[in-house]
Design a protein around this motif. Structure first.
Motif, short mmCIF file in Angstrom:
data_model
loop_
_atom_site.label_atom_id
_atom_site.label_comp_id
_atom_site.label_asym_id
_atom_site.label_seq_id
_atom_site.Cartn_x
_atom_site.Cartn_y
_atom_site.Cartn_z
N THR A 1 0.82 -1.22 0.00
CA THR A 1 0.00 0.00 0.00
C THR A 1 0.86 1.27 0.00
N ALA A 2 1.98 1.23 0.71
CA ALA A 2 2.87 2.40 0.69
C ALA A 2 3.49 2.57 -0.70
N GLY A 3 3.75 1.46 -1.38
CA GLY A 3 4.32 1.52 -2.72
C GLY A 3 3.37 2.08 -3.75
N ALA A 4 2.06 2.07 -3.44
CA ALA A 4 1.07 2.58 -4.39
C ALA A 4 1.27 4.06 -4.68
N SER A 5 1.86 4.78 -3.72
CA SER A 5 2.06 6.23 -3.91
C SER A 5 3.46 6.56 -4.40
N MET A 6 4.29 5.54 -4.59
CA MET A 6 5.66 5.77 -5.06
C MET A 6 5.70 5.75 -6.59
N PRO A 7 6.33 6.73 -7.20
CA PRO A 7 6.38 6.79 -8.67
C PRO A 7 7.08 5.58 -9.28
N GLY A 8 6.41 4.98 -10.26
CA GLY A 8 7.00 3.87 -11.00
C GLY A 8 6.96 2.52 -10.33
N LEU A 9 6.31 2.43 -9.17
CA LEU A 9 6.33 1.16 -8.42
C LEU A 9 4.97 0.49 -8.34
N ARG A 10 3.99 1.01 -9.06
CA ARG A 10 2.63 0.48 -8.91
C ARG A 10 2.55 -1.01 -9.28
N THR A 11 3.14 -1.41 -10.37
CA THR A 11 3.07 -2.82 -10.79
C THR A 11 3.74 -3.73 -9.77
N ALA A 12 4.93 -3.34 -9.35
CA ALA A 12 5.65 -4.14 -8.35
C ALA A 12 4.85 -4.22 -7.06
N ALA A 13 4.25 -3.09 -6.65
CA ALA A 13 3.46 -3.07 -5.42
C ALA A 13 2.24 -3.98 -5.54
#
Length: 340
Positions: free
Chosen positions: A36-48
């Motif tokens: 869920t924290a990765g959802a707001s990180m640029p470029g990390l949505r797929t990995a998250a």
């Protein structure tokens, strides 16, 4: 696996009777907050999203194992133990973390209607169970004579998770009484956890001052204090995004900034204590999951605050904290698998 609770305080009989405890759900919490924290990180949505899918599988596995292993007698023995009882706060937070991940990330794969249905189901179950732990576990401690440790926060943090997760759900409700009721309910849940935390944290500090750190295995639990701090910053600022009351945005920024400052102070203290203990020897136990979820709430809180107050500094800090979070998660997950 070793228990998440401090080992030296858990009666041998309880450990033998209930080797599969609610503390194991801390791994779901930790994995879920990375997603869920990765959802707001640029470029990390797929990995998250892949991490969220892993978390779903982990939750299903643990719930199936719990249904197979737990009996009423097992649950009663866990609740009777003054340390293990605290970690009944983990299952409701695990449920809601997975649900939030479904809404933020899983909707890309399963569609928004299915994600909403899953999130509402897990949020409702987690909120009801979390309210139960917020009452029953502290009630069990009255007159027990037990010394407070940071694990005492576990049963009272779930309502704060409910407030943050509920704010995201409220955004999908139609404007009107339903949305207003949901937001007001989330603020009430916010209050349940906030004031319970304000009662417990001074007791934790008093124990540290008067009695010291205790066994090395209890040191990671100091990071649990970050849980209600970071989650409350997240909740206050997510609720600000569902404006049905005057002053919501101002409250989110003011409360969030003040609490964020104290959270950074606690990070410094907990880091210093952890490093000092590690030099002497910090044996692995599931208490190490305390390094993950609480830190993750600080990441989500910082990110939510950065949305309300556009700031390169806050955005940069959230990215750095997320990098530390991922390292902590990989380390603890690897050690858990090696030990399991």
């Amino acid at each position: 696996m070793t228990a998440l609770a401090p080992q030296h305080t858990v009666p041998v009989g309880v450990r033998r009777a209930a080797p599969f405890g609610p503390n194991l759900f801390a791994s779901v919490m930790g994995t879920g907050i990375v997603a869920t924290a990765g959802a707001s990180m640029p470029g990390l949505r797929t990995a998250a999203t892949y991490v969220w899918a892993l978390d779903v599988a982990l939750l299903v596995f643990l719930v199936a194992a719990a249904l197979r292993r737990w009996t009423w007698s097992t649950v009663r023995s866990q609740l009777a133990d003054p340390v293990m009882a605290q970690f009944w706060g983990a299952p409701p937070m695990a449920l809601m973390t997975v649900g939030t991940g479904a809404l933020l990330l899983g909707s890309d794969w399963i569609g928004l209607p299915a994600a909403l249905a899953l999130d509402w189901t897990l949020w409702t179950a987690g909120t009801l169970l979390g309210l139960a732990t917020s009452v029953l576990v502290p009630l069990r401690m009255i007159g027990s004579g037990e010394r407070a440790f940071a694990g005492w926060l576990m049963p009272v943090v779930p309502p704060m998770v409910s407030a943050a997760s509920g704010a995201l759900l409220a955004q999908h409700l139609p404007e009107g009484s339903a949305r207003q009721t949901m937001v007001l309910g989330c603020y009430a849940l916010f209050g349940v956890s906030l004031f319970a935390t304000m009662v417990i944290v001074p007791q934790i500090w008093q124990r540290l001052v008067q009695h010291g750190l205790g066994a090395a295995s209890t040191v990671p639990t100091l990071w649990i204090v970050l849980g209600p701090l970071g989650q409350s910053i997240t909740a206050a600022n997510l609720l600000a995004g569902v404006s049905v009351l005057p002053g919501q945005a101002a409250f989110g920024v003011l409360y969030g900034t003040i609490t964020w400052g104290f959270a950074l102070l606690w990070v410094a203290l907990a880091t210093a204590v952890t490093v000092r203990t590690a030099r002497r020897g910090l044996p692995f136990a599931l208490t190490w999951w305390s390094f993950v979820f609480p830190l993750g709430t600080l990441v989500t809180g910082t990110s939510a605050l950065a949305v309300r107050v556009p700031s390169a500094m806050l955005s940069g800090v959230s990215v750095v904290l997320y990098g530390v979070l991922v390292v902590a998660w990989v380390t603890v997950a690897a050690r858990t698998l090696m030990r399991g």
